[in-house]
Design a protein around this motif. Structure first.
Motif, PDB file in Angstrom:
ATOM      1  N   GLN A   5      14.885 -27.229 -18.044  1.00  0.00           N
ATOM      2  CA  GLN A   5      13.751 -27.115 -17.129  1.00  0.00           C
ATOM      3  C   GLN A   5      14.177 -26.434 -15.831  1.00  0.00           C
ATOM      4  OE1 GLN A   5      10.864 -30.445 -16.759  1.00  0.00           O
ATOM      5  NE2 GLN A   5      11.517 -30.492 -14.615  1.00  0.00           N
ATOM      6  N   LYS A   6      15.299 -26.881 -15.260  1.00  0.00           N
ATOM      7  CA  LYS A   6      15.784 -26.314 -13.994  1.00  0.00           C
ATOM      8  C   LYS A   6      16.151 -24.845 -14.117  1.00  0.00           C
ATOM      9  CE  LYS A   6      17.618 -30.445 -11.726  1.00  0.00           C
ATOM     10  NZ  LYS A   6      18.836 -31.141 -11.281  1.00  0.00           N
ATOM     11  N   LEU A   7      16.670 -24.440 -15.281  1.00  0.00           N
ATOM     12  CA  LEU A   7      17.109 -23.058 -15.482  1.00  0.00           C
ATOM     13  C   LEU A   7      15.983 -22.116 -15.916  1.00  0.00           C
ATOM     14  CD1 LEU A   7      20.588 -23.696 -17.139  1.00  0.00           C
ATOM     15  CD2 LEU A   7      20.130 -22.869 -14.805  1.00  0.00           C
ATOM     16  N   GLY A   8      14.787 -22.660 -16.118  1.00  0.00           N
ATOM     17  CA  GLY A   8      13.629 -21.812 -16.379  1.00  0.00           C
ATOM     18  C   GLY A   8      13.293 -21.549 -17.836  1.00  0.00           C
ATOM     19  N   ALA A   9      13.827 -22.343 -18.761  1.00  0.00           N
ATOM     20  CA  ALA A   9      13.432 -22.192 -20.162  1.00  0.00           C
ATOM     21  C   ALA A   9      11.946 -22.505 -20.294  1.00  0.00           C
ATOM     22  CB  ALA A   9      14.251 -23.119 -21.055  1.00  0.00           C
ATOM     23  N   ASP A  10      11.316 -21.893 -21.266  1.00  0.00           N
ATOM     24  CA  ASP A  10       9.894 -22.132 -21.495  1.00  0.00           C
ATOM     25  C   ASP A  10       9.642 -23.429 -22.255  1.00  0.00           C
ATOM     26  OD1 ASP A  10       8.575 -19.557 -20.498  1.00  0.00           O
ATOM     27  OD2 ASP A  10      10.189 -18.817 -21.776  1.00  0.00           O
ATOM     28  N   ALA A  11      10.579 -23.788 -23.119  1.00  0.00           N
ATOM     29  CA  ALA A  11      10.425 -24.986 -23.939  1.00  0.00           C
ATOM     30  C   ALA A  11      11.786 -25.408 -24.478  1.00  0.00           C
ATOM     31  CB  ALA A  11       9.466 -24.714 -25.102  1.00  0.00           C
ATOM     32  N   VAL A  12      11.818 -26.637 -25.001  1.00  0.00           N
ATOM     33  CA  VAL A  12      13.008 -27.141 -25.687  1.00  0.00           C
ATOM     34  C   VAL A  12      12.597 -27.705 -27.033  1.00  0.00           C
ATOM     35  CG1 VAL A  12      14.253 -27.730 -23.559  1.00  0.00           C
ATOM     36  CG2 VAL A  12      12.880 -29.478 -24.711  1.00  0.00           C
ATOM     37  N   THR A  13      13.550 -27.713 -27.956  1.00  0.00           N
ATOM     38  CA  THR A  13      13.432 -28.573 -29.124  1.00  0.00           C
ATOM     39  C   THR A  13      14.320 -29.762 -28.797  1.00  0.00           C
ATOM     40  OG1 THR A  13      15.213 -27.383 -30.273  1.00  0.00           O
ATOM     41  CG2 THR A  13      12.939 -26.778 -30.831  1.00  0.00           C
ATOM     42  N   TYR A  14      13.800 -30.957 -29.024  1.00  0.00           N
ATOM     43  CA  TYR A  14      14.552 -32.172 -28.738  1.00  0.00           C
ATOM     44  C   TYR A  14      14.781 -32.894 -30.055  1.00  0.00           C
ATOM     45  CZ  TYR A  14      15.831 -36.641 -26.609  1.00  0.00           C
ATOM     46  OH  TYR A  14      16.488 -37.790 -26.246  1.00  0.00           O
ATOM     47  N   SER A  15      16.067 -33.138 -30.351  1.00  0.00           N
ATOM     48  CA  SER A  15      16.383 -33.669 -31.680  1.00  0.00           C
ATOM     49  C   SER A  15      17.669 -34.495 -31.685  1.00  0.00           C
ATOM     50  CB  SER A  15      16.525 -32.502 -32.654  1.00  0.00           C
ATOM     51  OG  SER A  15      17.679 -31.734 -32.337  1.00  0.00           O
ATOM     52  N   PRO A  16      17.828 -35.244 -32.812  1.00  0.00           N
ATOM     53  CA  PRO A  16      16.880 -35.456 -33.910  1.00  0.00           C
ATOM     54  C   PRO A  16      15.967 -36.653 -33.612  1.00  0.00           C
ATOM     55  CG  PRO A  16      18.961 -36.465 -34.501  1.00  0.00           C
ATOM     56  CD  PRO A  16      19.146 -35.849 -33.122  1.00  0.00           C
ATOM     57  N   ILE A  17      14.701 -36.503 -33.890  1.00  0.00           N
ATOM     58  CA  ILE A  17      13.760 -37.606 -33.685  1.00  0.00           C
ATOM     59  C   ILE A  17      13.875 -38.618 -34.829  1.00  0.00           C
ATOM     60  CG2 ILE A  17      11.333 -38.260 -33.399  1.00  0.00           C
ATOM     61  CD1 ILE A  17      12.622 -36.628 -31.043  1.00  0.00           C
ATOM     62  N   PHE A  18      13.900 -38.104 -36.055  1.00  0.00           N
ATOM     63  CA  PHE A  18      14.047 -38.946 -37.241  1.00  0.00           C
ATOM     64  C   PHE A  18      15.376 -38.598 -37.902  1.00  0.00           C
ATOM     65  CE2 PHE A  18       9.433 -38.233 -36.704  1.00  0.00           C
ATOM     66  CZ  PHE A  18       9.022 -39.541 -36.503  1.00  0.00           C
ATOM     67  N   ALA A  19      15.793 -39.397 -38.853  1.00  0.00           N
ATOM     68  CA  ALA A  19      17.044 -39.144 -39.574  1.00  0.00           C
ATOM     69  C   ALA A  19      16.993 -37.762 -40.228  1.00  0.00           C
ATOM     70  CB  ALA A  19      17.272 -40.217 -40.628  1.00  0.00           C
ATOM     71  N   SER A  20      18.068 -37.026 -40.035  1.00  0.00           N
ATOM     72  CA  SER A  20      18.167 -35.668 -40.565  1.00  0.00           C
ATOM     73  C   SER A  20      19.617 -35.446 -40.979  1.00  0.00           C
ATOM     74  CB  SER A  20      17.757 -34.669 -39.479  1.00  0.00           C
ATOM     75  OG  SER A  20      17.622 -33.376 -39.991  1.00  0.00           O
ATOM     76  N   PRO A  21      19.841 -34.790 -42.126  1.00  0.00           N
ATOM     77  CA  PRO A  21      21.210 -34.639 -42.626  1.00  0.00           C
ATOM     78  C   PRO A  21      22.173 -34.031 -41.588  1.00  0.00           C
ATOM     79  CG  PRO A  21      19.622 -33.866 -44.253  1.00  0.00           C
ATOM     80  CD  PRO A  21      18.858 -34.160 -42.995  1.00  0.00           C
ATOM     81  N   ASP A  22      23.273 -34.705 -41.350  1.00  0.00           N
ATOM     82  CA  ASP A  22      24.351 -34.229 -40.478  1.00  0.00           C
ATOM     83  C   ASP A  22      23.940 -33.989 -39.023  1.00  0.00           C
ATOM     84  OD1 ASP A  22      26.127 -34.175 -42.723  1.00  0.00           O
ATOM     85  OD2 ASP A  22      25.269 -32.225 -43.301  1.00  0.00           O
ATOM     86  N   LYS A  23      22.922 -34.683 -38.549  1.00  0.00           N
ATOM     87  CA  LYS A  23      22.450 -34.465 -37.176  1.00  0.00           C
ATOM     88  C   LYS A  23      22.639 -35.663 -36.260  1.00  0.00           C
ATOM     89  CE  LYS A  23      21.087 -30.311 -38.059  1.00  0.00           C
ATOM     90  NZ  LYS A  23      21.870 -29.185 -37.617  1.00  0.00           N
ATOM     91  N   GLY A  24      23.360 -36.663 -36.711  1.00  0.00           N
ATOM     92  CA  GLY A  24      23.631 -37.807 -35.851  1.00  0.00           C
ATOM     93  C   GLY A  24      22.520 -38.828 -35.853  1.00  0.00           C
ATOM     94  N   GLU A  25      22.683 -39.814 -34.987  1.00  0.00           N
ATOM     95  CA  GLU A  25      21.740 -40.925 -34.887  1.00  0.00           C
ATOM     96  C   GLU A  25      20.374 -40.425 -34.394  1.00  0.00           C
ATOM     97  OE1 GLU A  25      20.695 -44.848 -35.358  1.00  0.00           O
ATOM     98  OE2 GLU A  25      22.644 -43.951 -35.826  1.00  0.00           O
ATOM     99  N   PRO A  26      19.287 -40.802 -35.074  1.00  0.00           N
ATOM    100  CA  PRO A  26      17.966 -40.361 -34.624  1.00  0.00           C
ATOM    101  C   PRO A  26      17.588 -40.970 -33.267  1.00  0.00           C
ATOM    102  CG  PRO A  26      17.775 -41.764 -36.580  1.00  0.00           C
ATOM    103  CD  PRO A  26      19.236 -41.590 -36.298  1.00  0.00           C
ATOM    104  N   LYS A  27      16.883 -40.189 -32.465  1.00  0.00           N
ATOM    105  CA  LYS A  27      16.457 -40.631 -31.130  1.00  0.00           C
ATOM    106  C   LYS A  27      15.271 -41.591 -31.226  1.00  0.00           C
ATOM    107  CE  LYS A  27      18.902 -37.248 -29.073  1.00  0.00           C
ATOM    108  NZ  LYS A  27      20.287 -37.574 -28.920  1.00  0.00           N
ATOM    109  N   GLY A  28      14.348 -41.311 -32.139  1.00  0.00           N
ATOM    110  CA  GLY A  28      13.158 -42.136 -32.299  1.00  0.00           C
ATOM    111  C   GLY A  28      12.015 -41.680 -31.405  1.00  0.00           C
ATOM    112  N   VAL A  29      10.828 -42.115 -31.746  1.00  0.00           N
ATOM    113  CA  VAL A  29       9.620 -41.716 -31.023  1.00  0.00           C
ATOM    114  C   VAL A  29       9.569 -42.345 -29.631  1.00  0.00           C
ATOM    115  CG1 VAL A  29       7.082 -41.763 -31.077  1.00  0.00           C
ATOM    116  CG2 VAL A  29       8.365 -41.296 -33.170  1.00  0.00           C
ATOM    117  N   ASP A  30      10.080 -43.560 -29.469  1.00  0.00           N
ATOM    118  CA  ASP A  30      10.071 -44.202 -28.149  1.00  0.00           C
ATOM    119  C   ASP A  30      10.890 -43.404 -27.140  1.00  0.00           C
ATOM    120  OD1 ASP A  30       8.437 -46.213 -29.098  1.00  0.00           O
ATOM    121  OD2 ASP A  30      10.069 -47.652 -29.383  1.00  0.00           O
TER     122      ASP A  30
END
Length: 183
Positions: free
Chosen positions: A115-140
């Motif tokens: 946000q500070k550097l001026g990107a238009d958007a981010v993908t934030y992940s992983p929300i749900f379990a996904s192969p080889d992507k670590g612990e899911p963040k969850g909807v909360d």
């Protein structure tokens, strides 16, 4: 809620003809507002990226993004570039070339930095379990993040069912991004 289709070598293949046909069918079927060409191993990457960008333009109404490569995104007339979480210092370079910038983020601090550097958007992940992507963040956690920052956030990671899409839709997320949901 905006849909962000991400290609994968496994589903779309590296054969130009099959790639073109499959991409066209999936874009017409799912009608995403955003699409990302992402293939980390293609020997014909530029050719496939060109097909991708032209197909998005032909169908219309789809913002096309190229993974990591700012120069190629500009040369092909893509709408933007999707940067990795190791490319924060390239946001300004991409913006100076009139490209939209989406960057991968995996922590609240990375979202703030984008946000500070001026990107238009981010993908934030992983929300749900996904192969080889670590612990899911969850909807909360996603909801907490959305209340803290103003940048557009695409939920990403393990989104494969309509029920998961509906869970994301109940948040203030700008949209969701997925590979497998659109396959």
């Amino acid at each position: 809620m905006q849909k962000y289709l991400i290609t994968s070598r496994e589903f779309y293949t590296q054969d130009s003809d099959i790639f073109s046909k499959t991409l066209y069918e999936q874009l017409k079927k799912h009608k995403p507002e955003y699409a990302l060409f992402r293939d980390k191993t293609a020997t014909n990457y530029k050719d496939l990226a060109s097909i991708f960008t032209l197909t998005c333009k032909e169908i219309g109404g789809i913002k096309s993004f190229i993974h990591q490569d700012i120069s190629l995104a500009k040369a092909l007339g893509a709408d933007g570039v999707h940067l990795t979480s190791k490319q924060f210092l390239e946001i300004q370079n991409a913006k100076s070339k009139n490209l939209e910038v989406i960057i991968s983020a995996h922590t609240h601090d990375e979202v703030l930095q984008a946000q500070k550097l001026g990107a238009d958007a981010v993908t934030y992940s992983p929300i749900f379990a996904s192969p080889d992507k670590g612990e899911p963040k969850g909807v909360d956690d996603l909801e907490e993040l959305l209340y803290k920052y103003k940048i557009k956030v695409f939920a990403l990671g393990g989104i494969v069912t309509n029920e998961q899409v509906e869970m994301i839709a109940k948040t203030k997320a700008y949209g969701f991004a997925s590979i497998r949901y659109f396959a």
